[in-house]
Design a protein around this motif. Structure first.
Motif, PDB file in Angstrom:
ATOM      1  N   THR A 126       0.805  -1.227   0.000  1.00  0.00           N
ATOM      2  CA  THR A 126       0.000   0.000   0.000  1.00  0.00           C
ATOM      3  C   THR A 126       0.832   1.269   0.000  1.00  0.00           C
ATOM      4  O   THR A 126       0.360   2.329  -0.428  1.00  0.00           O
ATOM      5  N   GLY A 127       2.069   1.176   0.516  1.00  0.00           N
ATOM      6  CA  GLY A 127       2.892   2.370   0.653  1.00  0.00           C
ATOM      7  C   GLY A 127       2.416   3.294   1.754  1.00  0.00           C
ATOM      8  O   GLY A 127       2.815   4.462   1.810  1.00  0.00           O
ATOM      9  N   ARG A 128       1.588   2.774   2.660  1.00  0.00           N
ATOM     10  CA  ARG A 128       1.037   3.581   3.748  1.00  0.00           C
ATOM     11  C   ARG A 128       1.403   2.965   5.100  1.00  0.00           C
ATOM     12  O   ARG A 128       1.612   1.755   5.210  1.00  0.00           O
ATOM     13  N   PRO A 129       1.458   3.786   6.180  1.00  0.00           N
ATOM     14  CA  PRO A 129       1.757   3.247   7.512  1.00  0.00           C
ATOM     15  C   PRO A 129       0.671   2.296   8.001  1.00  0.00           C
ATOM     16  O   PRO A 129      -0.487   2.365   7.572  1.00  0.00           O
ATOM     17  N   HIS A 130       1.066   1.409   8.903  1.00  0.00           N
ATOM     18  CA  HIS A 130       0.113   0.502   9.551  1.00  0.00           C
ATOM     19  C   HIS A 130       0.308   0.608  11.053  1.00  0.00           C
ATOM     20  O   HIS A 130       1.408   0.390  11.565  1.00  0.00           O
ATOM     21  N   ASN A 131      -0.771   0.928  11.768  1.00  0.00           N
ATOM     22  CA  ASN A 131      -0.736   1.167  13.209  1.00  0.00           C
ATOM     23  C   ASN A 131      -1.293  -0.055  13.928  1.00  0.00           C
ATOM     24  O   ASN A 131      -2.439  -0.442  13.707  1.00  0.00           O
ATOM     25  N   GLU A 132      -0.484  -0.687  14.789  1.00  0.00           N
ATOM     26  CA  GLU A 132      -0.908  -1.906  15.489  1.00  0.00           C
ATOM     27  C   GLU A 132      -0.837  -1.675  16.994  1.00  0.00           C
ATOM     28  O   GLU A 132       0.234  -1.703  17.597  1.00  0.00           O
ATOM     29  N   SER A 168       3.069  -2.834  21.237  1.00  0.00           N
ATOM     30  CA  SER A 168       2.436  -2.058  20.173  1.00  0.00           C
ATOM     31  C   SER A 168       3.503  -1.708  19.146  1.00  0.00           C
ATOM     32  O   SER A 168       4.697  -1.650  19.463  1.00  0.00           O
ATOM     33  N   ALA A 169       3.062  -1.472  17.904  1.00  0.00           N
ATOM     34  CA  ALA A 169       4.035  -1.175  16.851  1.00  0.00           C
ATOM     35  C   ALA A 169       3.396  -0.310  15.773  1.00  0.00           C
ATOM     36  O   ALA A 169       2.200  -0.414  15.493  1.00  0.00           O
ATOM     37  N   LEU A 170       4.229   0.527  15.188  1.00  0.00           N
ATOM     38  CA  LEU A 170       3.822   1.345  14.047  1.00  0.00           C
ATOM     39  C   LEU A 170       4.773   1.033  12.897  1.00  0.00           C
ATOM     40  O   LEU A 170       5.994   1.169  13.034  1.00  0.00           O
ATOM     41  N   PHE A 171       4.220   0.599  11.763  1.00  0.00           N
ATOM     42  CA  PHE A 171       4.999   0.207  10.592  1.00  0.00           C
ATOM     43  C   PHE A 171       4.917   1.341   9.559  1.00  0.00           C
ATOM     44  O   PHE A 171       3.818   1.736   9.156  1.00  0.00           O
ATOM     45  N   VAL A 172       6.073   1.843   9.130  1.00  0.00           N
ATOM     46  CA  VAL A 172       6.107   3.027   8.263  1.00  0.00           C
ATOM     47  C   VAL A 172       6.998   2.753   7.051  1.00  0.00           C
ATOM     48  O   VAL A 172       8.132   2.282   7.205  1.00  0.00           O
ATOM     49  N   ALA A 200      12.229   0.041   2.180  1.00  0.00           N
ATOM     50  CA  ALA A 200      12.417  -0.459   3.540  1.00  0.00           C
ATOM     51  C   ALA A 200      11.157  -0.152   4.342  1.00  0.00           C
ATOM     52  O   ALA A 200      10.324   0.667   3.938  1.00  0.00           O
ATOM     53  N   VAL A 201      11.027  -0.829   5.470  1.00  0.00           N
ATOM     54  CA  VAL A 201       9.928  -0.558   6.397  1.00  0.00           C
ATOM     55  C   VAL A 201      10.532  -0.300   7.771  1.00  0.00           C
ATOM     56  O   VAL A 201      11.320  -1.107   8.274  1.00  0.00           O
ATOM     57  N   THR A 202      10.185   0.849   8.342  1.00  0.00           N
ATOM     58  CA  THR A 202      10.623   1.193   9.691  1.00  0.00           C
ATOM     59  C   THR A 202       9.534   0.791  10.678  1.00  0.00           C
ATOM     60  O   THR A 202       8.353   1.074  10.453  1.00  0.00           O
ATOM     61  N   ILE A 203       9.940   0.125  11.756  1.00  0.00           N
ATOM     62  CA  ILE A 203       8.975  -0.333  12.761  1.00  0.00           C
ATOM     63  C   ILE A 203       9.289   0.352  14.085  1.00  0.00           C
ATOM     64  O   ILE A 203      10.378   0.184  14.639  1.00  0.00           O
ATOM     65  N   LEU A 204       8.342   1.148  14.579  1.00  0.00           N
ATOM     66  CA  LEU A 204       8.464   1.779  15.887  1.00  0.00           C
ATOM     67  C   LEU A 204       7.872   0.812  16.909  1.00  0.00           C
ATOM     68  O   LEU A 204       6.689   0.454  16.813  1.00  0.00           O
ATOM     69  N   VAL A 205       8.668   0.370  17.856  1.00  0.00           N
ATOM     70  CA  VAL A 205       8.247  -0.655  18.813  1.00  0.00           C
ATOM     71  C   VAL A 205       8.115  -0.056  20.206  1.00  0.00           C
ATOM     72  O   VAL A 205       9.057   0.562  20.722  1.00  0.00           O
ATOM     73  N   SER A 206       6.938  -0.258  20.805  1.00  0.00           N
ATOM     74  CA  SER A 206       6.720   0.092  22.207  1.00  0.00           C
ATOM     75  C   SER A 206       6.546  -1.199  22.995  1.00  0.00           C
ATOM     76  O   SER A 206       5.763  -2.071  22.601  1.00  0.00           O
ATOM     77  N   GLU A 207       7.286  -1.341  24.082  1.00  0.00           N
ATOM     78  CA  GLU A 207       7.206  -2.555  24.888  1.00  0.00           C
ATOM     79  C   GLU A 207       6.049  -2.498  25.886  1.00  0.00           C
ATOM     80  O   GLU A 207       5.807  -3.469  26.613  1.00  0.00           O
ATOM     81  N   PHE A 243      -0.672   4.891  18.752  1.00  0.00           N
ATOM     82  CA  PHE A 243      -0.064   6.042  18.085  1.00  0.00           C
ATOM     83  C   PHE A 243      -1.176   6.894  17.470  1.00  0.00           C
ATOM     84  O   PHE A 243      -1.956   6.411  16.642  1.00  0.00           O
ATOM     85  N   ALA A 244      -1.260   8.149  17.906  1.00  0.00           N
ATOM     86  CA  ALA A 244      -2.297   9.055  17.414  1.00  0.00           C
ATOM     87  C   ALA A 244      -2.044   9.398  15.947  1.00  0.00           C
ATOM     88  O   ALA A 244      -0.940   9.216  15.429  1.00  0.00           O
ATOM     89  N   ASP A 245      -3.080   9.924  15.289  1.00  0.00           N
ATOM     90  CA  ASP A 245      -2.970  10.233  13.861  1.00  0.00           C
ATOM     91  C   ASP A 245      -1.839  11.213  13.572  1.00  0.00           C
ATOM     92  O   ASP A 245      -1.114  11.064  12.582  1.00  0.00           O
ATOM     93  N   ASP A 246      -1.682  12.225  14.439  1.00  0.00           N
ATOM     94  CA  ASP A 246      -0.609  13.190  14.195  1.00  0.00           C
ATOM     95  C   ASP A 246       0.766  12.561  14.413  1.00  0.00           C
ATOM     96  O   ASP A 246       1.749  12.943  13.766  1.00  0.00           O
TER      97      ASP A 246
END
Length: 312
Positions: A81-87, A108-112, A122-129, A134-137
């Motif tokens: 999709t080329g779009r972020p995915h919020n998990e 929780s994770a945010l895939f960008v 590439a895909v960057t993954i923001l990981v919270s333990e 993650f809010a829209d902004d």
């Protein structure tokens, strides 16, 4: 954001851009980990690198690992999709890889996506333990930072391509000169290895002489110490990228050397991530394989293979 926006002007290697992106994400979101998954050439898998927050607002590199792209996974969705995915709930998710939860303790994770030239690279993954939404902004900010990193990477790739294009032409000319000179066979092979390595910007290059039945004998190289046990090593048919070339008679490329091929038992190849090998033919007959290896993941393009074949 300001530091990253000027990255294209001062950073010289993709790894430096990746680390700068991780540092900006740590500063902006206070997350526990950042993972960067670089896509392989076949886009069926990639190589992941974990970054952790370090002292002095730095990002330090953690584990490296193979990352196969499962159908329907979060990374695969972002690629398509080329779009972020919020998990928000990674453990209960059907699209987040269990390894990310079990091995890296992701709650929780945010895939960008990191994309340029109309393609996700590439895909960057923001990981919270700990659980986090993650809010829209925040999603938009992470997307903006990833786009800035993509711009820096695009600039580096363009400069690298231009430099390699010049080097290819001179390397081909020098290789042709070596073939026409009155040199002994070993000196010719050493020269071909050096020119192949320089033309593709690799770390090491080597020639194995042999065939599909006997395998190949390591006889010449560039970037490998003269006293290395690599010299004289005999690869079996199908072993390493060169062994596959001897087996099939066709070029072979891998972006996950230690995971996708049977690796030869040589310390000289311990840090290889990407490797490409092409047949060496004399009078149309397969006589060996010429290989170039890189210590980081690198896209091997058709023009790279053509250059290597011209040298071989």
């Amino acid at each position: 954001m300001r530091r990253l926006s000027f990255a294209a002007l001062r950073l010289r290697e993709p790894g430096e851009v990746h680390c700068e992106l991780a540092r900006e994400l740590f500063a902006a979101f206070g997350i526990d980990q950042v993972h960067l998954v670089l896509l392989g050439a076949d886009r069926k898998g990639g190589r992941g690198t974990q970054y952790l927050p370090g002292p002095g607002d730095e990002a330090i590199e953690g584990e490296r690992y193979a990352y196969p792209f499962d159908s329907g996974s979060a990374v695969q969705r972002v690629i398509e999709t080329g779009r972020p995915h919020n998990e928000a709930d990674a453990a209960a998710s059907f699209v987040t890889k269990p390894e990310l939860v079990k091995r890296f303790h992701a709650a929780s994770a945010l895939f960008v996506p990191v994309a340029f030239e109309e393609e996700v690279r590439a895909v960057t993954i923001l990981v919270s333990e700990t659980p986090r939404v993650f809010a829209d902004d925040e999603v938009q900010l992470a997307y903006t930072l990833a786009n800035q990193a993509a711009a820096a990477l695009a600039g580096l790739e363009m400069r690298s391509r231009l430099a390699l294009r010049v080097e290819r032409q001179t390397a081909l000319a020098r290789a042709a000169g070596a073939l026409n000179a009155r040199l002994d066979p070993r000196a010719v092979l050493d020269t071909l290895c050096r020119e192949a390595d320089l033309a593709l910007g690799g770390e090491i290059a080597g020639v194995y002489l042999g065939d599909a039945e006997t395998g190949g004998l390591a006889v010449a190289a560039h970037g490998i110490a003269p006293d290395s046990s690599w010299y004289g090593y005999r690869i079996k048919p199908g072993e390493g990228v060169a062994g596959r070339v001897l087996q099939t008679g066709r070029p072979v490329v891998t972006n996950a050397y230690r995971d996708e091929v049977r690796t030869p038992a040589s310390d000289a190849l311990r840090d290889v991530e990407t490797a490409v090998s092409v047949p060496v033919r004399w009078n149309g007959e397969l006589k060996g394989a010429l290989s170039v290896a890189f210590s980081s993941m690198r896209e091997v393009r058709a023009e790279d293979i053509e250059t290597l074949q011209a040298i071989a």
